[in-house]
Design an enzyme around this catalytic site. Structure first.
Site, PDB file in Angstrom:
ATOM      1  N   CYS A  79       0.835  -1.200   0.000  1.00  0.00           N
ATOM      2  CA  CYS A  79       0.000   0.000   0.000  1.00  0.00           C
ATOM      3  C   CYS A  79       0.875   1.258   0.000  1.00  0.00           C
ATOM      4  CB  CYS A  79      -0.979  -0.030   1.172  1.00  0.00           C
ATOM      5  SG  CYS A  79      -2.346   1.152   0.960  1.00  0.00           S
ATOM      6  N   HIS A 201      -3.691  -4.843  -0.414  1.00  0.00           N
ATOM      7  CA  HIS A 201      -3.267  -5.400   0.872  1.00  0.00           C
ATOM      8  C   HIS A 201      -3.333  -6.930   0.816  1.00  0.00           C
ATOM      9  CE1 HIS A 201      -3.183  -1.711   3.379  1.00  0.00           C
ATOM     10  NE2 HIS A 201      -4.102  -1.282   2.529  1.00  0.00           N
ATOM     11  N   GLU A 203      -2.292  -8.943   2.990  1.00  0.00           N
ATOM     12  CA  GLU A 203      -2.592  -9.433   4.344  1.00  0.00           C
ATOM     13  C   GLU A 203      -4.071  -9.309   4.686  1.00  0.00           C
ATOM     14  OE1 GLU A 203      -2.262  -5.061   5.038  1.00  0.00           O
ATOM     15  OE2 GLU A 203      -1.448  -6.540   3.632  1.00  0.00           O
TER      16      GLU A 203
END
Length: 218
Positions: A79, A201, A203
């Site tokens: 990001c 993202h 994650e």
């Protein structure tokens, strides 16, 4: 061992949870010296580019990351961390790390610039003002330029989670390994040398994102 760069501007908890789920050995630190012996780094980030650069300079991570990249050690940006590895950001009109050549521009800036070299790579009309900024939510990708081994085993139909108002505009479009489409081509993954960066993202992107991180830590 994976090192997580903590410079007071990162989405740290979600990265920690993902690495914990993958049972990865990692070190999280605000001190560059603690990460010197790591094999690879994750450079996350949320927030404003100017503030992030101020924090990097205060912590010494600006020099550390430049030396790390110069040594050709593996680095993944996420990001904001995918953006400030480039040379300059319109967000705060700030000079960034310059690990890769290119600029970071606001969506409106790119949409209005019909001379943008990457603008002919999308089927979406640049004048479509129905799109909201920030680009927030799930979006699929289109692999390009040979993709990257970090996408190995990832279903090409997968969606990934994005939250951003600015986007990468690399000088060399061949370093883009995956695109998203949001009124213009959005470089979703760039890779050059030992550096790979994700605008989305991983994650926070479910099984597909975890597979990317698993590929990286292995």
């Amino acid at each position: 061992m994976v090192g997580i760069v903590d410079y007071n501007a990162g989405n740290i908890k979600s990265v920690e949870r993902a690495l914990g789920f993958l049972k990865a050995d990692y070190v999280l630190s605000k001190n560059p010296a603690d990460l010197e012996k790591c094999d690879r780094l994750i450079f996350p980030g949320v927030g404003e580019a100017k503030y992030a650069m101020e924090q990097l300079k205060l912590t010494g991570f600006d020099t550390f990351l430049k030396d790390w990249a110069q040594a050709q050690k593996p680095l993944v940006g996420i990001c904001l961390g995918s953006q400030i590895i480039f040379e300059h950001s319109e967000e705060g009109d700030v000079e960034c790390l310059g690990l890769l050549k290119g600029t970071i521009r606001h969506f409106e800036s790119v949409w209005k610039d019909t001379s943008t070299p990457l603008s002919d790579r999308t089927s979406a009309p640049l004048s479509d003002r129905a799109l909201k900024v920030p680009h927030m939510g799930w979006n699929n990708l289109e692999y390009t330029n040979g993709s990257t081994p970090l996408f190995d085993g990832v279903d090409p139909k997968s969606d990934f989670y994005f939250v951003h108002s600015y986007l990468i505009q690399p000088d060399d479009s061949s370093i883009v390994k995956a695109w998203a489409n949001y009124g213009c081509p959005v470089p979703a993954c760039v890779s050059q040398g030992s550096i790979t960066a994700f605008q989305f993202h991983p994650e926070k992107s479910g099984r597909a994102g975890l597979k990317i991180l698993e590929n990286y830590i292995k």
